[in-house]
Structures are given as C-alpha cells and as structure tokens.
Design a protein around this motif. Structure first.
Motif, mmCIF file in Angstrom:
data_model
loop_
_atom_site.group_PDB
_atom_site.id
_atom_site.type_symbol
_atom_site.label_atom_id
_atom_site.label_comp_id
_atom_site.label_asym_id
_atom_site.label_seq_id
_atom_site.Cartn_x
_atom_site.Cartn_y
_atom_site.Cartn_z
ATOM 1 N N ALA A 1 8.318 -17.275 0.393
ATOM 2 C CA ALA A 1 8.224 -18.350 -0.585
ATOM 3 C C ALA A 1 9.266 -18.132 -1.671
ATOM 4 C CB ALA A 1 6.826 -18.399 -1.192
ATOM 5 N N VAL B 1 -8.472 -1.981 9.465
ATOM 6 C CA VAL B 1 -9.726 -1.602 8.804
ATOM 7 C C VAL B 1 -10.906 -1.783 9.750
ATOM 8 C CG1 VAL B 1 -11.338 -2.305 6.986
ATOM 9 C CG2 VAL B 1 -8.929 -1.887 6.431
ATOM 10 N N ILE C 1 2.113 -11.193 3.679
ATOM 11 C CA ILE C 1 1.684 -11.275 5.068
ATOM 12 C C ILE C 1 0.299 -11.901 5.172
ATOM 13 C CG2 ILE C 1 3.129 -9.469 6.049
ATOM 14 C CD1 ILE C 1 0.824 -7.529 5.713
ATOM 15 N N TYR D 1 -3.155 -2.597 -6.518
ATOM 16 C CA TYR D 1 -3.809 -3.336 -7.603
ATOM 17 C C TYR D 1 -4.405 -4.622 -7.022
ATOM 18 C CZ TYR D 1 0.586 -5.983 -7.680
ATOM 19 O OH TYR D 1 1.665 -6.748 -7.315
ATOM 20 N N GLY E 1 -10.873 -4.342 0.139
ATOM 21 C CA GLY E 1 -9.822 -5.309 -0.162
ATOM 22 C C GLY E 1 -10.129 -6.052 -1.446
ATOM 23 N N GLY E 2 -9.259 -5.883 -2.419
ATOM 24 C CA GLY E 2 -9.404 -6.581 -3.699
ATOM 25 C C GLY E 2 -8.464 -7.758 -3.784
ATOM 26 N N GLY E 3 -8.375 -8.507 -2.692
ATOM 27 C CA GLY E 3 -7.701 -9.801 -2.745
ATOM 28 C C GLY E 3 -8.719 -10.830 -3.198
ATOM 29 N N GLN F 1 -10.448 -12.885 -1.493
ATOM 30 C CA GLN F 1 -11.658 -12.905 -0.667
ATOM 31 C C GLN F 1 -12.651 -11.831 -1.105
ATOM 32 O OE1 GLN F 1 -12.461 -15.228 1.489
ATOM 33 N NE2 GLN F 1 -10.506 -16.292 1.335
ATOM 34 N N ARG G 1 0.654 -13.842 -3.796
ATOM 35 C CA ARG G 1 1.972 -14.196 -3.242
ATOM 36 C C ARG G 1 1.989 -15.588 -2.608
ATOM 37 N NH1 ARG G 1 4.851 -9.363 -2.207
ATOM 38 N NH2 ARG G 1 3.665 -7.562 -2.889
ATOM 39 N N ALA H 1 -6.454 -0.752 -2.089
ATOM 40 C CA ALA H 1 -5.479 0.315 -1.919
ATOM 41 C C ALA H 1 -4.412 0.293 -3.015
ATOM 42 C CB ALA H 1 -4.813 0.193 -0.552
ATOM 43 N N VAL I 1 0.841 -1.193 0.000
ATOM 44 C CA VAL I 1 0.000 0.000 0.000
ATOM 45 C C VAL I 1 0.877 1.244 0.000
ATOM 46 C CG1 VAL I 1 -1.714 1.298 1.291
ATOM 47 C CG2 VAL I 1 -1.810 -1.197 1.224
HETATM 48 C C1 FAD Z 1 3.955 -17.043 1.130
HETATM 49 C C2 FAD Z 1 2.494 -17.398 1.329
HETATM 50 C C3 FAD Z 1 2.055 -18.691 1.045
HETATM 51 C C4 FAD Z 1 0.713 -19.052 1.190
HETATM 52 N N1 FAD Z 1 0.295 -20.280 0.806
HETATM 53 C C5 FAD Z 1 -1.025 -20.588 0.792
HETATM 54 C C6 FAD Z 1 -1.485 -21.812 0.254
HETATM 55 O O1 FAD Z 1 -0.690 -22.611 -0.225
HETATM 56 N N2 FAD Z 1 -2.828 -22.082 0.286
HETATM 57 C C7 FAD Z 1 -3.717 -21.188 0.809
HETATM 58 O O2 FAD Z 1 -4.902 -21.489 0.813
HETATM 59 N N3 FAD Z 1 -3.305 -20.005 1.305
HETATM 60 C C8 FAD Z 1 -1.990 -19.671 1.299
HETATM 61 N N4 FAD Z 1 -1.563 -18.453 1.791
HETATM 62 C C9 FAD Z 1 -2.546 -17.536 2.385
HETATM 63 C C10 FAD Z 1 -3.391 -16.810 1.350
HETATM 64 O O3 FAD Z 1 -2.555 -16.197 0.393
HETATM 65 C C11 FAD Z 1 -4.240 -15.747 2.027
HETATM 66 O O4 FAD Z 1 -4.946 -16.304 3.105
HETATM 67 C C12 FAD Z 1 -5.255 -15.123 1.063
HETATM 68 O O5 FAD Z 1 -4.633 -14.654 -0.110
HETATM 69 C C13 FAD Z 1 -5.991 -13.998 1.735
HETATM 70 O O6 FAD Z 1 -6.767 -13.314 0.783
HETATM 71 P P1 FAD Z 1 -7.420 -11.926 1.167
HETATM 72 O O7 FAD Z 1 -8.208 -11.503 -0.002
HETATM 73 O O8 FAD Z 1 -8.093 -12.045 2.478
HETATM 74 O O9 FAD Z 1 -6.159 -10.968 1.457
HETATM 75 P P2 FAD Z 1 -5.158 -10.196 0.467
HETATM 76 O O10 FAD Z 1 -4.909 -10.931 -0.771
HETATM 77 O O11 FAD Z 1 -3.976 -9.818 1.291
HETATM 78 O O12 FAD Z 1 -5.974 -8.909 0.052
HETATM 79 C C14 FAD Z 1 -6.233 -7.848 0.927
HETATM 80 C C15 FAD Z 1 -6.290 -6.588 0.096
HETATM 81 O O13 FAD Z 1 -6.787 -5.534 0.900
HETATM 82 C C16 FAD Z 1 -6.206 -4.351 0.440
HETATM 83 N N5 FAD Z 1 -6.331 -3.344 1.505
HETATM 84 C C17 FAD Z 1 -5.754 -3.343 2.718
HETATM 85 N N6 FAD Z 1 -6.095 -2.247 3.411
HETATM 86 C C18 FAD Z 1 -6.925 -1.536 2.624
HETATM 87 C C19 FAD Z 1 -7.610 -0.301 2.765
HETATM 88 N N7 FAD Z 1 -7.506 0.445 3.885
HETATM 89 N N8 FAD Z 1 -8.368 0.140 1.734
HETATM 90 C C20 FAD Z 1 -8.476 -0.585 0.600
HETATM 91 N N9 FAD Z 1 -7.844 -1.763 0.417
HETATM 92 C C21 FAD Z 1 -7.081 -2.225 1.415
HETATM 93 C C22 FAD Z 1 -4.787 -4.729 0.114
HETATM 94 O O14 FAD Z 1 -4.220 -3.844 -0.831
HETATM 95 C C23 FAD Z 1 -4.935 -6.148 -0.430
HETATM 96 O O15 FAD Z 1 -4.935 -6.212 -1.838
HETATM 97 C C24 FAD Z 1 -0.221 -18.085 1.679
HETATM 98 C C25 FAD Z 1 0.217 -16.780 1.966
HETATM 99 C C26 FAD Z 1 1.555 -16.437 1.779
HETATM 100 C C27 FAD Z 1 1.983 -15.018 2.068
#
Ligand code: FAD
Lengths: 416, 89
Positions: A255, A238, A334, A66, A39-41, A43, A74, A64, A3
């Motif tokens: 990784a 958040v 993270i 891409y 959050g555009g991950g 989830q 990651r 926040a 971010v």
């Molecule tokens: C090295 C590594 C290996 C992993 N291996 C595995 C695996 O093998 N299998 C598995 O199931 N899981 C694995 N995981 C875990 C998995 O990647 C995560 O649990 C998952 O991607 C979470 O998705 P998310 O959408 O919740 O979070 P994220 O992908 O982190 O997305 C959160 C988003 O929120 C955005 N954001 C944050 N704050 C704000 C704000 N204030 N305003 C707007 N946007 C904001 C960020 O920019 C980010 O893009 C691994 C993780 C890592 C780091």
C-alpha cells in the motif's frame, strides 16, 4: 517480518518492561489465565474486549511485538458490508452496524468516516453482476444504490471516465483509522482488566488429553484452558504448535500514501478492474493499494519496486490527476488467505479450548462483529448462526463460501 | 510560552510528544502513528533524531535503546507519473 526485526533490535533493552501503547502492560505474566489470546492485532484485542465485557475472567493478549505491528497497522482501512453472498453480508453487516457506534462504545475516536463505499464497475458485465448483487443486498436492508456512469462522475469528478460503467455505492460505509481503532479497543479492554503483553512470543501450546492446558512464551509458561489463535500472518505456525493444520497461504499486500492534497475524493473506492482500493484521508493524503493479478505466496514485508510501479500505474489510470502527485511512503503487510478467501472462525478440531480467529483478508472491517460473535461462542459454547458458515470444517466438507465481489485475487484464479 | 516544533512537516511540538509519551505511546513506532511525527514528506529525515532524543529523556533510557522505525521507500517523494511512466503507452 516484524517479529524477527523487533527481537533483533530490542533484545538488550528488556522491551517488555516499558509502555508501547496506552492499555498495554509492563507487568509480569500471571501463572494462570482464563483465556489467552495469541496476537495483539485488531482481532485478538477486540476479542479480548468482548470477552471482558461478558465478564469472562482473567484475560491476556500476547503479542510478539507491539500491538498493531501486524496487518492491523498496515491495512487500507476500507469498510463495507455490501458483498455478494448471504454469508459475507451476514457477518460484515453485523460489523458495519457496530462500526457506526464504535467510537462511542469504546470512548475513543476511531475516525470512522461514513463517506460511502463505491465498488466500481468498469465493464457492462461487471455492472450487470453488480445489479444482481444490489438486489440481494437490498433484501438484507443494506443501504446500497446502483449508480450509472453520470452518477459516478458527479460523485467522483476526478475519476477517468473510461473506467466508469457504473458502481454500487453503499452509503453508510466508508473507512476508519486503523491505528486509532486498535488503540480504542486496547484501552477499552484494559479498563475492563484485560492484560495486553507486548513483546511476548508464544513458542508452545500445551495440549494433553484433547484439551488445552498451557501456553509457553519467551517470558515464561502460563496455564490456561482457553487459547485463541489470532496470530495473523503467523496463524498457521501458531496453530501448528498445537498440532492443528490451518489451511491458509500467506500473501504480501502493498500500500502507499501520497502527500496531502485538497479534498478531491469523498467515498472509499474499490476497483476490481485494477485490483485496487483507495480513499482520501481527513488529512488529505490519498491512501491505497493494488494487487497483482496473480499473487505469489510471500511472507516478506519488504516493499517491492514492482509493487510501487503497479500502484502508480493503476492509480494514475483511475485518477489521471495523480500523475503529478508524489508518493510519500510505501509499505507492505501480510495476510493469510484461505481457499475461499473467507476467514476461519470457530473451534479448532480435536482440541477442547482452542479457537481459531484467522485466515483474514478483510479483517479490519470484520473485526467488530467477529470479536463479539467469537466471544459469544467462547462464553456460551453456542455458535451464533452468522458465524457458523466460517468454521474450519468447511475445508473438509468442501462447503466453501462463494463470494464474488472481493477485490482480491484468489490463489491461482482471479476473483473480482 | 514559545512552541518547540520537532516535526516540521506535521507541526508536531515537543509538548505533543511529551503528552503522547505520558499517555503511554513510549515507542517511536507507536508515537509516530499517534502524533504523526516522522510521517510527512521528509519521512522523518529532519525530525527523527530530535524526537528520539526527547523520548529517551522522557522515559529515562539511552538513545540507543529507542529503536528507530525502519525507513520506507521511496527515499524522497516521487511523482506517481514518474513511477508509472515505463508502462504508459
Ligand atoms: C496492505 C493491506 C491492506 C489491507 N486493506 C484492508 C482493508 O481495506 N479492509 C480490511 O478489512 N482489511 C484489510 N486488510 C487486511 C487486514 O489488515 C487484516 O485482515 C487484519 O488486520 C488482520 O488482523 P489480525 O489481528 O488477525 O492480524 P494482525 O494484525 O497481523 O495481528 C497478528 C499479531 O499476532 C502477532 N503474533 C504472531 N505470531 C505470534 C506469536 N507466536 N506469539 C505472539 N504473537 C504473535 C503478531 O505480532 C501480530 O501483531 C489489509 C491488509 C494489508 C496488509
């Protein structure tokens, strides 16, 4: 983290006014949405898709940076549902069933490779525990086999014999491509009208009279009565914007990927003995990560030399031939971890319209089910039974989920 | 027509980049993930400038506006055996 980095590098370029992935929009924010996903991950984007499928009205995903810049772009890409508890099996097997047909559902190849997921047991004790887990997994109709030493050697001829007591093989699990999965959901969501706004940081959540009213971003204020915290590593901050405390700690996972090799490893492999997980991609690269036995909370996404050496040492121990293979790239991401390492899914306490989809460590494999079930909760007001154990209330009642087959160290204690 | 290869490690052509940008992968961060450019053994040392220039041209921006993905370790590929050596008994 990303971010901050992106803001620093891009401030002058009006980054919101350009395309970063198909499905993301360059448009201005509307004044009102029916729901805003922070959050555009994977989830946030997958949940938006599932809500749109239910015709939930006007939806915005705000990121926040891409989409996919967080852990979703990651991770180690590992997919399984053969866990050791009713709760985890319930949620993750729902996900696995969705993974089987995800490319067709989203009309985009997510490269789901059903090569099997091998959870290695390196000691007789670990094998005995695996045997108990298989009995439970079979009762849930999971496709699992208990393998002995020779079976594992046949399946993974390059694996060090000394590491092998036996294994559980889930035959219809494996791995997929993390970026492709995010892009698939993003484009499918956009086709249903979801607006995905990159480079849009949420700075405040307005809640009055016990209900969500608005979200403030660095690009303006939006009114909405439904907000989902899917902010990954920033989920605690958040939720804090709305005065809600989400009990998670942030950990860095590292990784790596090697240069491409001729095929030598078919299934995805996890090894609690080295606290590591890995697979060989269709492009031939060996990809994997390991974790320190005692993790230290850390919000940095800088890769460490200790991390590189930990991975090299452990993966060479597991696959001796890798000693001569070169590491091409090493990165970090993270994750947020709860006391029982299970995610937090459901309503936020005390504020109508605020939902939590965070605390994920297995948030890649879990996304398809979590998205569909959270969408059901938000659209109907009813909590699907499979989702119920994952509510945040468990930290107040003490009814934590006991899951013992995770390849991740819980804070303060090693879980294998 | 002759192919213009921009990323020698991954055989990514100018046409591949053009197509990806047209689809919407308009950032080097996302373009590299989609095309594979800059992800081979040289990790972009050979190609990132060329890819960046083409993306700038295709999206009508100055080259400086296109952020370059952060470099990741190791700076050159290293054998796992070398990294592991200190711990080997
Ligand atoms: C090295 C590594 C290996 C992993 N291996 C595995 C695996 O093998 N299998 C598995 O199931 N899981 C694995 N995981 C875990 C998995 O990647 C995560 O649990 C998952 O991607 C979470 O998705 P998310 O959408 O919740 O979070 P994220 O992908 O982190 O997305 C959160 C988003 O929120 C955005 N954001 C944050 N704050 C704000 C704000 N204030 N305003 C707007 N946007 C904001 C960020 O920019 C980010 O893009 C691994 C993780 C890592 C780091």
């Amino acid at each position: 983290m990303s971010v901050r980095r992106v803001r620093r590098g891009e401030a002058a370029a009006r980054p919101a006014a350009r395309r970063v992935i198909p499905g993301a929009t360059c448009a201005e924010l509307a004044a009102t949405y029916d729901a805003v996903l922070i959050g555009g991950g994977l989830q946030g984007v997958a949940l938006a898709y599932e809500l749109a499928k239910r015709g939930y009205g006007r939806l915005a995903v705000l990121d926040a940076a891409y989409p996919g810049s967080g852990a979703s772009g990651r991770n180690g890409e590992m997919i399984r549902s053969a866990f050791a508890s009713e709760e985890w099996i319930g949620l993750f097997d729902d996900s696995l069933r969705r993974w089987q047909i995800l490319s067709a559902e989203l009309d985009f190849n997510v490269l789901f490779t059903r090569a099997g997921y091998l959870l290695l047991a390196s000691t007789p004790e670990a094998l005995a525990a695996a045997q108990g887990n298989v009995a439970l997994q079979r009762r849930h109709n999971l496709h699992v086999e208990l393998l002995g030493h020779d079976d594992v050697r046949r399946l993974c001829p390059e694996m060090a014999p000394a590491m092998i007591a036996g294994a559980v093989l889930q035959t219809d699990a494996g791995f997929a491509h993390h970026d492709a999965t995010l892009w698939a959901y993003a484009q499918a969501a956009a086709r249903l009208g979801v607006e995905i706004h990159p480079y849009t940081t949420v700075t405040a959540i307005g809640a009055t009279g016990g209900a969500v009213r608005s979200v403030t971003t660095d690009r303006g204020k939006i009114s909405t009565s439904v907000v989902v915290d899917a902010a990954g590593g920033q989920a605690r901050a958040v939720a804090g914007l709305a005065g809600v405390d989400v009990p998670v700690e942030v950990f860095r996972l590292e990784a790596m990927v090697t240069e491409p090799l001729a095929p030598f490893l078919r299934p995805a492999v996890s090894s609690p003995a080295i606290m590591g997980y890995c697979h060989q991609t269709t492009r031939g690269e060996f990809v994997g990560g390991t974790e320190p036995d005692v993790p230290v909370p850390c919000e940095s996404i800088r890769s460490s030399l200790d991390g590189a050496r930990d991975m090299a040492t452990k993966f060479v121990r597991l696959f001796p031939r890798l000693a001569g293979v070169r590491m091409m790239r090493h990165w970090s991401g993270i994750v947020t971890q709860t006391a029982d390492v299970a995610p937090i899914l459901g309503r936020a306490p005390g504020i109508d319209g605020l939902y939590l989809d965070c605390g994920w460590v297995y948030g890649f494999v879990g996304a398809p089910a979590a998205a569909a079930l959270m969408a059901e909760l938000i659209a109907t007001g009813r909590t699907p039974p499979v989702l119920a154990p994952f509510g945040i209330e468990r930290f107040a009642t003490g009814e934590l989920i006991r899951e013992t087959s995770l390849v991740v160290a819980a804070a303060g204690e090693s879980v294998a | 027509m002759a192919k213009t290869i921009l990323c020698l490690c991954r055989d990514v052509t100018a046409e591949d980049v053009r197509r990806a940008v047209a689809q919407g992968y308009g950032d080097l961060e996302t373009l590299k993930r989609f095309t594979g450019a800059c992800t081979g053994p040289c990790q972009g040392k050979t190609c990132v400038d060329a890819v960046r220039r083409l993306v700038a041209e295709l999206t009508g921006r100055d080259v400086e506006e296109i952020a370059v993905p952060p470099a990741r370790p190791p700076t050159t590929p290293v054998r796992l055996g070398t990294l592991a050596a200190k711990d080997a008994s």
